[in-house]
Design an enzyme around this catalytic site. Structure first.
Site, PDB file in Angstrom:
ATOM      1  N   ASP A 177       4.666  -7.282 -13.034  1.00  0.00           N
ATOM      2  CA  ASP A 177       4.334  -6.002 -12.432  1.00  0.00           C
ATOM      3  C   ASP A 177       3.202  -6.204 -11.413  1.00  0.00           C
ATOM      4  OD1 ASP A 177       5.087  -2.958 -12.941  1.00  0.00           O
ATOM      5  OD2 ASP A 177       2.919  -3.017 -12.660  1.00  0.00           O
ATOM      6  N   TYR A 212      -1.260   1.890  -6.161  1.00  0.00           N
ATOM      7  CA  TYR A 212      -0.015   2.149  -5.426  1.00  0.00           C
ATOM      8  C   TYR A 212      -0.325   2.634  -4.014  1.00  0.00           C
ATOM      9  CZ  TYR A 212       2.691   1.679  -9.737  1.00  0.00           C
ATOM     10  OH  TYR A 212       3.287   1.189 -10.883  1.00  0.00           O
ATOM     11  N   HIS A 240      10.813  -5.801 -18.814  1.00  0.00           N
ATOM     12  CA  HIS A 240       9.736  -5.795 -17.817  1.00  0.00           C
ATOM     13  C   HIS A 240       8.394  -6.190 -18.427  1.00  0.00           C
ATOM     14  CE1 HIS A 240       7.782  -4.418 -14.115  1.00  0.00           C
ATOM     15  NE2 HIS A 240       6.905  -3.761 -14.866  1.00  0.00           N
TER      16      HIS A 240
END
Length: 437
Positions: free
Chosen positions: A223, A362, A414
């Protein structure tokens, strides 16, 4: 007042809040801004690195329980599946356990079982766990979590990586581990200025490793940890021997015609094989149906942050939704991780009030994607079957000029280290075996 005097005064204030009578009397409104750990100066470590211990005031836990009891629930979904988000029965069951049976002190003890520290880098406190292997020839490794995870997702690989013999491995595969919290996450500082993108974080990680005396090291991540490791690989600071990632960036690894089709919404190019078209279609489905969370935090992290800071159930649903999407047992994170592990992570976000601040990475990253340059160190990749994007080796070989290791495993999603700690540890050992001196 000098900078050092200001820091000492702040530390004294934090200790008095935690251990004095004033700490018990804190108002609920003030709790999210309280430092939740004790700092003790240790001359042997030097002024740059301070020991850290997690000690959450009971008042903060009492406030959490009150908020859980007072939750105002929505009416519910109009469908029977997960297409509208977290299913009410799933979240209500988790929240009921959170309110009545979950024990944060157990999680706190698990975190405190490992040496934790703070150090200031580029004006910001960085929290990290540092575990040295008993094997002095161990390879130094900095390992980075992602979102919606935290250092909690990496705790179960500490034993297998620092003491491989006790976990079926070989002594020569041991690592010295450094596990930092990304700025804005956990106990690391929350940036008060823009610019803390993956490139800046990567440079901070190199500073951290050198400050700890590691002149050569490797980096690992999934990630955001993978993006930060990639950024380190692009910077290629002296001493970085290579990186291993269990998640790769689509924008830099798709073939050019496929990347263009993906972004324009076109069908998979005919130049792709049948298997490659499956990968393409999975990526397109994710962008169309599973990327809304990132679009919001890339453009309006502050707006969504108000709800995440005020409602533990709102925060829990926001994090639970993506964990459920990305575990190998799609939609069922309880079976992949367990309720306690889920709540350790969610409660950690709540107690540190990092739901809002963690989303800003982000926003920071959105402006930097056009600046990507090639990774200039050896790269190792493990593809887990539950990952959102599973590129074939030939795609990665073009994106990474020095791809030294590639493997596809049979289980795990993930959150590879969290879901499959033993398998993940085996992959990390194998990935870096050829880079040891």
């Amino acid at each position: 007042m000098t900078k050092q005097q200001s820091r000492e005064a702040m530390q004294l204030s934090r200790r008095s809040l935690l251990f004095g009578s004033a700490g018990v009397a804190l108002s609920a409104a003030a709790l999210p801004n309280v430092a939740l750990a004790a700092e003790v100066a240790t001359p042997a470590l030097g002024a740059d690195v301070r020991p850290f211990k997690t000690e959450v005031p009971q008042a903060a836990l009492d406030d959490l329980r009150r908020r859980l009891i007072a939750t105002r629930w929505p009416e519910g979904q109009t469908v029977a599946d997960r297409s509208q988000g977290v299913q009410p029965e799933k979240l209500r069951a988790l929240v009921d356990y959170w309110q009545t049976a979950y024990d944060w002190r157990r999680a706190e003890a698990k975190l405190n079982a490992y040496p934790q520290f703070l150090t200031e880098i580029d004006g910001l406190d960085i929290h990290f766990i540092h575990i040295r292997s008993t094997n002095e020839r161990a390879l130094p490794l900095i390992m980075t979590h992602g979102w919606p995870g935290s250092v909690f997702e990496l705790l179960d690989v500490i034993g297998p990586l620092t003491d491989p013999v006790a976990h079926g491995g070989k002594a020569e595969d041991a690592f010295h581990l450094v596990i930092p919290s990304i700025p804005g996450f956990g106990f690391s500082g929350k940036p008060t200025e823009k610019g803390w993108d993956p490139q800046r974080i990567a440079a901070a990680w190199d500073t951290l490793m050198k400050r700890l005396g590691y002149l050569s090291y490797v980096s690992q991540g999934g990630d955001w940890g993978a993006i930060i490791s990639d950024a380190l690989g692009r910077q290629a600071p002296e001493g970085l021997l290579g990186i291993h990632v269990n998640r790769v960036e689509r924008a830099t690894t798709f073939p050019p015609d496929a990347a263009k089709a993906l972004m324009s919404g076109d069908a998979a190019p005919e130049t792709l094989s049948v298997d490659e078209k499956v990968i393409f279609n999975e990526a397109r489905d994710f962008l169309n149906n599973g990327f809304g969370y990132a679009a919001i935090m890339s453009t309006r992290p502050e707006t969504v942050g108000y709800g995440l800071a005020d409602s533990p159930v709102g925060l829990g649903a926001w994090l639970y939704d993506k964990i459920a999407d990305w575990v190998f047992t799609r939609g069922d994170p309880e079976s992949a991780l367990g309720r306690d592990a889920l709540l350790d992570n969610i409660t950690f976000y709540w107690l540190t009030n990092t739901g809002p601040s963690s989303g800003k990475i982000y926003w920071e990253n959105a402006a930097g994607m056009a600046k990507l340059s090639p990774v200039r160190v050896p790269v190792a990749v493990t593809v887990f079957p539950g990952e959102v994007y599973k590129p074939p080796k030939k795609w990665l070989a073009k994106a990474y000029p020095d791809l030294v290791y590639y493997n596809q495993v049979e289980k795990g999603g993930h959150f590879a280290a969290w879901e499959e700690p033993e398998l993940f540890s085996q992959e990390v050992r194998a990935a870096f075996r050829g880079l040891r001196s």
